[in-house]
Design a protein around this motif. Structure first.
Motif, PDB file in Angstrom:
ATOM      1  N   HIS A 242       0.821  -1.211   0.000  1.00  0.00           N
ATOM      2  CA  HIS A 242       0.000   0.000   0.000  1.00  0.00           C
ATOM      3  C   HIS A 242       0.860   1.269   0.000  1.00  0.00           C
ATOM      4  N   SER A 243       2.071   1.154  -0.470  1.00  0.00           N
ATOM      5  CA  SER A 243       3.005   2.283  -0.480  1.00  0.00           C
ATOM      6  C   SER A 243       2.526   3.420  -1.376  1.00  0.00           C
ATOM      7  N   ARG A 244       3.032   4.622  -1.091  1.00  0.00           N
ATOM      8  CA  ARG A 244       2.784   5.752  -1.995  1.00  0.00           C
ATOM      9  C   ARG A 244       3.709   5.690  -3.207  1.00  0.00           C
ATOM     10  N   PHE A 245       4.660   4.764  -3.171  1.00  0.00           N
ATOM     11  CA  PHE A 245       5.520   4.525  -4.331  1.00  0.00           C
ATOM     12  C   PHE A 245       5.016   3.275  -5.041  1.00  0.00           C
ATOM     13  N   GLN A 246       4.694   3.413  -6.315  1.00  0.00           N
ATOM     14  CA  GLN A 246       4.099   2.312  -7.050  1.00  0.00           C
ATOM     15  C   GLN A 246       4.794   2.078  -8.381  1.00  0.00           C
ATOM     16  N   PRO A 247       5.140   0.807  -8.685  1.00  0.00           N
ATOM     17  CA  PRO A 247       5.045  -0.313  -7.748  1.00  0.00           C
ATOM     18  C   PRO A 247       6.073  -0.178  -6.626  1.00  0.00           C
ATOM     19  N   PRO A 248       5.784  -0.762  -5.477  1.00  0.00           N
ATOM     20  CA  PRO A 248       6.692  -0.599  -4.335  1.00  0.00           C
ATOM     21  C   PRO A 248       8.032  -1.281  -4.567  1.00  0.00           C
ATOM     22  N   ALA A 249       9.086  -0.699  -4.008  1.00  0.00           N
ATOM     23  CA  ALA A 249      10.426  -1.263  -4.138  1.00  0.00           C
ATOM     24  C   ALA A 249      10.603  -2.433  -3.180  1.00  0.00           C
ATOM     25  N   ARG A 250      11.296  -3.454  -3.648  1.00  0.00           N
ATOM     26  CA  ARG A 250      11.597  -4.631  -2.840  1.00  0.00           C
ATOM     27  C   ARG A 250      13.127  -4.700  -2.667  1.00  0.00           C
ATOM     28  N   SER A 251      13.652  -3.783  -1.906  1.00  0.00           N
ATOM     29  CA  SER A 251      15.103  -3.636  -1.803  1.00  0.00           C
ATOM     30  C   SER A 251      15.781  -4.849  -1.178  1.00  0.00           C
ATOM     31  N   SER A 252      15.070  -5.558  -0.320  1.00  0.00           N
ATOM     32  CA  SER A 252      15.682  -6.709   0.350  1.00  0.00           C
ATOM     33  C   SER A 252      15.944  -7.855  -0.620  1.00  0.00           C
ATOM     34  N   GLU A 253      15.307  -7.834  -1.783  1.00  0.00           N
ATOM     35  CA  GLU A 253      15.506  -8.898  -2.778  1.00  0.00           C
ATOM     36  C   GLU A 253      16.967  -9.005  -3.216  1.00  0.00           C
ATOM     37  N   THR A 254      17.668  -7.889  -3.192  1.00  0.00           N
ATOM     38  CA  THR A 254      19.056  -7.900  -3.669  1.00  0.00           C
ATOM     39  C   THR A 254      19.902  -8.881  -2.869  1.00  0.00           C
ATOM     40  N   GLN A 255      19.811  -8.812  -1.544  1.00  0.00           N
ATOM     41  CA  GLN A 255      20.616  -9.719  -0.726  1.00  0.00           C
ATOM     42  C   GLN A 255      20.124 -11.148  -0.853  1.00  0.00           C
ATOM     43  N   ARG A 256      18.818 -11.354  -0.915  1.00  0.00           N
ATOM     44  CA  ARG A 256      18.325 -12.724  -1.073  1.00  0.00           C
ATOM     45  C   ARG A 256      18.769 -13.316  -2.412  1.00  0.00           C
ATOM     46  N   GLY A 257      18.880 -12.473  -3.436  1.00  0.00           N
ATOM     47  CA  GLY A 257      19.389 -12.942  -4.718  1.00  0.00           C
ATOM     48  C   GLY A 257      20.821 -13.437  -4.602  1.00  0.00           C
ATOM     49  N   LEU A 258      21.633 -12.691  -3.849  1.00  0.00           N
ATOM     50  CA  LEU A 258      23.024 -13.119  -3.618  1.00  0.00           C
ATOM     51  C   LEU A 258      23.064 -14.423  -2.825  1.00  0.00           C
ATOM     52  N   GLN A 259      22.183 -14.547  -1.849  1.00  0.00           N
ATOM     53  CA  GLN A 259      22.139 -15.767  -1.053  1.00  0.00           C
ATOM     54  C   GLN A 259      21.699 -16.957  -1.896  1.00  0.00           C
ATOM     55  N   ALA A 260      20.692 -16.733  -2.743  1.00  0.00           N
ATOM     56  CA  ALA A 260      20.232 -17.806  -3.625  1.00  0.00           C
ATOM     57  C   ALA A 260      21.345 -18.247  -4.572  1.00  0.00           C
ATOM     58  N   THR A 261      22.144 -17.292  -5.032  1.00  0.00           N
ATOM     59  CA  THR A 261      23.276 -17.620  -5.912  1.00  0.00           C
ATOM     60  C   THR A 261      24.278 -18.511  -5.197  1.00  0.00           C
ATOM     61  N   GLN A 262      24.544 -18.226  -3.926  1.00  0.00           N
ATOM     62  CA  GLN A 262      25.484 -19.027  -3.149  1.00  0.00           C
ATOM     63  C   GLN A 262      24.990 -20.461  -2.975  1.00  0.00           C
ATOM     64  N   VAL A 263      23.726 -20.617  -2.622  1.00  0.00           N
ATOM     65  CA  VAL A 263      23.190 -21.969  -2.423  1.00  0.00           C
ATOM     66  C   VAL A 263      23.096 -22.708  -3.749  1.00  0.00           C
ATOM     67  N   ASN A 264      22.661 -22.005  -4.787  1.00  0.00           N
ATOM     68  CA  ASN A 264      22.586 -22.612  -6.113  1.00  0.00           C
ATOM     69  C   ASN A 264      23.972 -23.109  -6.555  1.00  0.00           C
ATOM     70  N   GLY A 265      24.992 -22.292  -6.317  1.00  0.00           N
ATOM     71  CA  GLY A 265      26.353 -22.677  -6.687  1.00  0.00           C
ATOM     72  C   GLY A 265      26.831 -23.897  -5.927  1.00  0.00           C
ATOM     73  N   PHE A 266      26.455 -23.984  -4.644  1.00  0.00           N
ATOM     74  CA  PHE A 266      26.850 -25.149  -3.847  1.00  0.00           C
ATOM     75  C   PHE A 266      26.198 -26.422  -4.376  1.00  0.00           C
ATOM     76  N   VAL A 267      24.918 -26.335  -4.704  1.00  0.00           N
ATOM     77  CA  VAL A 267      24.227 -27.507  -5.263  1.00  0.00           C
ATOM     78  C   VAL A 267      24.860 -27.901  -6.600  1.00  0.00           C
ATOM     79  N   LYS A 268      25.224 -26.923  -7.407  1.00  0.00           N
ATOM     80  CA  LYS A 268      25.881 -27.225  -8.682  1.00  0.00           C
ATOM     81  C   LYS A 268      27.209 -27.936  -8.466  1.00  0.00           C
ATOM     82  N   GLN A 269      27.926 -27.587  -7.396  1.00  0.00           N
ATOM     83  CA  GLN A 269      29.175 -28.272  -7.095  1.00  0.00           C
ATOM     84  C   GLN A 269      28.921 -29.745  -6.751  1.00  0.00           C
ATOM     85  N   LEU A 270      27.871 -29.997  -5.980  1.00  0.00           N
ATOM     86  CA  LEU A 270      27.517 -31.389  -5.660  1.00  0.00           C
ATOM     87  C   LEU A 270      27.185 -32.172  -6.924  1.00  0.00           C
TER      88      LEU A 270
END
Length: 607
Positions: free
Chosen positions: A483-511
């Motif tokens: 319901h933000s006054r900024f539309q569409p609202p920013a999801r700034s926390s996604e940036t770090q979760r993207g980095l985290q997903a990359t780390q886990v994805n890379g580990f699975v690829k190593q396995l």
């Protein structure tokens, strides 16, 4: 839970926007000049989100419709019963009196003089809407008493538009003229402070400890089989969600998802940063209890490996024994005693006390409760984090870990795993193994700053190795609300979760690079949706399949946030695991009485 789930409760965190002085003074203590402009309430509200009179002193006349007489955000609503005929302009205002109880009463027609202020609940930095208010106000005259209240506007499927908000490319929509027949967010803003009503509204967000619940005025909008409203994409924000609070002295109803507020619920439409627009009820419907029951899942067969994930909401040994008992009963009864349980939000020995303690006996206390409930004699594996480095509740030293049933599965212990040691993949002649078990995935990488580090463990089941990775990605704290006054609202926390997903994805690829047939289960609280970039990144290269996508769309949820049933907990499997039975077990998120704020889930695999 994360900080996003239960932020510190507040009404007023700063001073009204007009001046730093008026917010600290009670109504009527400042002498206002006689030349305050006499205008209509509609003129003060204007056809946009910000008042054209912001910061100016005005005199308005209206009927008092409701009074908030408790807390530090006291005041009253006044409404013009005639109005200007423009649907874009609200006919009501909130008059803020701070900690002073208003001296007027509902039904009085009064003239008020005060300063127009735009107040942002929670602070303007959070990105929410503003409330147009009168501050430092005084009643100059009471013209009459006992007046009928203005008719309430009915919020329903016919009156609420299907589109949620205008698209400003991420910019502010405050400069746009309201289009209440086109956008739901504009409709609610155009009704700010006015009397509204809902009838026979279905509860889509259970009663919280703060005396609030969410209903839907769009009963056919993305319904779940159990009465909620599923949040299935960024484009479908569920326009019919409205929060309900009460101005009455009677007890607030304790409602679960799927219950109904029968009859009429009515009151002024308010706004805050904990859910957006909501009714401050002066008339509250009668609760019809539809007796929603917690779910249970079947037990695994002898040849199935049952792996579950459960966010236990900041669990620590100082919590009441009743919480441990309820969680244990859920693990044994509702989850049918899985072979492996990945736990998230396990805290240290003294919980939120920030004194350097990182050791943890939470697992032992939970295991004892499971045993008392008739469950297996679980063992556990975990790694203590570095003090105050893993985010979550300050001082809690939140972490992930494993429970496992040694009568059914084995854990391959390989020493050397510490809070700062990175687990690596070992090639044993084409067979993958972990260098340390349990071990953390690249814990020194910046992706894990102030966040929980994933824990990898090597298990055996009926002679076969299964790698399990427990995760709790960084929270959505800092994202702008829907319901933000900024539309569409920013999801700034996604940036770090993207980095985290990359780390886990890379580990699975190593396995899988060492052993393409490796059996890998990645699971936990990812704090993101099945349609998010986080999950897309985590599955990149086809190395993982998100099992939530195998469920019907209406059943994809593990958490209810502000009336939206949504999926933020996940189980994903590698390509070798093709035979499985997956289930989300709804025992918490839809209920006012919860053992945790997340629902657990389980997959029964045939490795």
């Amino acid at each position: 839970m994360t900080l996003r789930h239960t932020p510190a409760r507040r009404r007023r965190t700063g001073l009204p926007a007009a001046t730093a002085l008026v917010g600290s003074l009670t109504a009527g203590l400042l002498a206002l000049p006689a030349h305050a402009a006499t205008v209509t309430i509609a003129a003060v509200q204007g056809a946009k989100r910000l008042s054209p009179y912001n910061g100016q002193q005005v005199t308005v006349t209206g009927v008092v419709t409701a009074i908030r007489s408790t807390g530090t955000s006291r005041g009253y609503w006044i409404q013009d019963p005639v109005g200007d005929g423009n649907p874009a302009t609200s006919e009501a205002l909130f008059v803020y009196t701070g900690s002073t109880t208003p001296s007027t009463r509902a039904g009085n027609r009064i003239t008020v003089r005060g300063t127009v202020s735009e107040y942002y609940p929670g602070g303007s930095a959070e990105g929410g809407q503003s409330l147009t208010e009168l501050t430092s106000a005084s009643i100059t005259s009471t013209l009459s008493t006992g007046n009928a209240l203005p008719a309430a506007f009915t919020l329903d499927a016919a009156s609420v538009p299907d589109a949620y908000a205008p698209d400003a490319g991420g910019g502010s929509i405050e400069g746009l003229t309201l289009a209440p027949s086109t956008y739901a967010l504009d409709l609610y803003e155009s009704l700010e402070g006015m009397r509204v009503q809902v009838g026979g509204a279905r509860v889509v967000g259970a009663t919280t400890p703060y005396g609030e619940l969410f209903v839907t005025v769009e009963p056919t909008e993305h319904p779940t089989p159990r009465g909620g409203t599923v949040y299935g994409s960024y484009a479908s924000r569920n326009v019919g969600r409205v929060k309900v609070e009460s101005l009455l002295t009677s007890a607030f109803p304790v409602a679960d998802v799927g219950d109904v507020l029968s009859g009429t619920t009515a009151g002024p439409l308010d706004y805050d940063d904990f859910g957006g627009y909501g009714i401050q009820a002066t008339t509250l419907g009668t609760l019809t209890d539809n007796a929603l029951a917690p779910e249970s899942t079947r037990a695994q067969t002898a040849g199935e490996l049952a792996v579950a994930t459960y966010n236990v909401e900041n669990l620590d040994p100082t919590d009441p024994q009743a919480k441990f008992d309820r969680l244990a009963a859920g693990i044994v009864g509702n989850l049918s005693s899985p072979d492996i349980v990945a736990l998230e939000e396990v805290q240290d020995d003294n919980g939120a006390t920030d004194n350097g303690v990182v050791a943890d006996q939470t697992y032992a206390k939970l295991i004892a409760a499971v045993s008392a409930a008739g469950g297996p004699a679980y063992q556990y594996r975990q790694i203590n984090p570095v003090d105050d480095q893993d985010g979550g509740e300050p001082g809690g030293n939140i972490r992930v870990g494993f429970l496992f049933d040694p009568a059914r599965v084995g854990f391959t212990d390989r020493p050397g795993g510490t809070s700062t040691t990175a687990v690596s993949v070992v090639n044993n002649g084409g067979t993958a193994a972990l260098s340390v078990s349990p071990g953390r995935i690249n814990p020194s990488h910046s992706a894990w700053n102030a966040s929980r580090k994933p824990l990898a463990g090597e298990f055996t089941f009926q002679g076969k190795t299964v790698f399990v990775v427990a995760d709790h990605f960084t929270s959505k704290g800092g994202d702008q609300p829907l319901h933000s006054r900024f539309q569409p609202p920013a999801r700034s926390s996604e940036t770090q979760r993207g980095l985290q997903a990359t780390q886990v994805n890379g580990f699975v690829k190593q396995l899988l690079a060492v052993q393409p047939s490796a059996r890998v289960v990645v699971l936990g609280d990812l704090d993101d949706f099945e349609f998010s970039n986080t999950v897309t990144t985590l599955t990149s290269g086809g190395v993982l399949t998100p099992l939530i996508g195998t469920l019907p769309a209406a059943e994809r949820y593990t958490y209810v946030h502000q009336g939206n049933s949504q999926a933020i907990d996940h189980i994903l499997t590698s390509p070798a695991l093709t035979s499985y039975d997956y289930d989300i077990v709804h025992v918490n998120s839809e209920f006012a009485d919860q053992a945790s704020d997340h629902d657990p889930q389980v997959v029964r695999l045939v490795p």
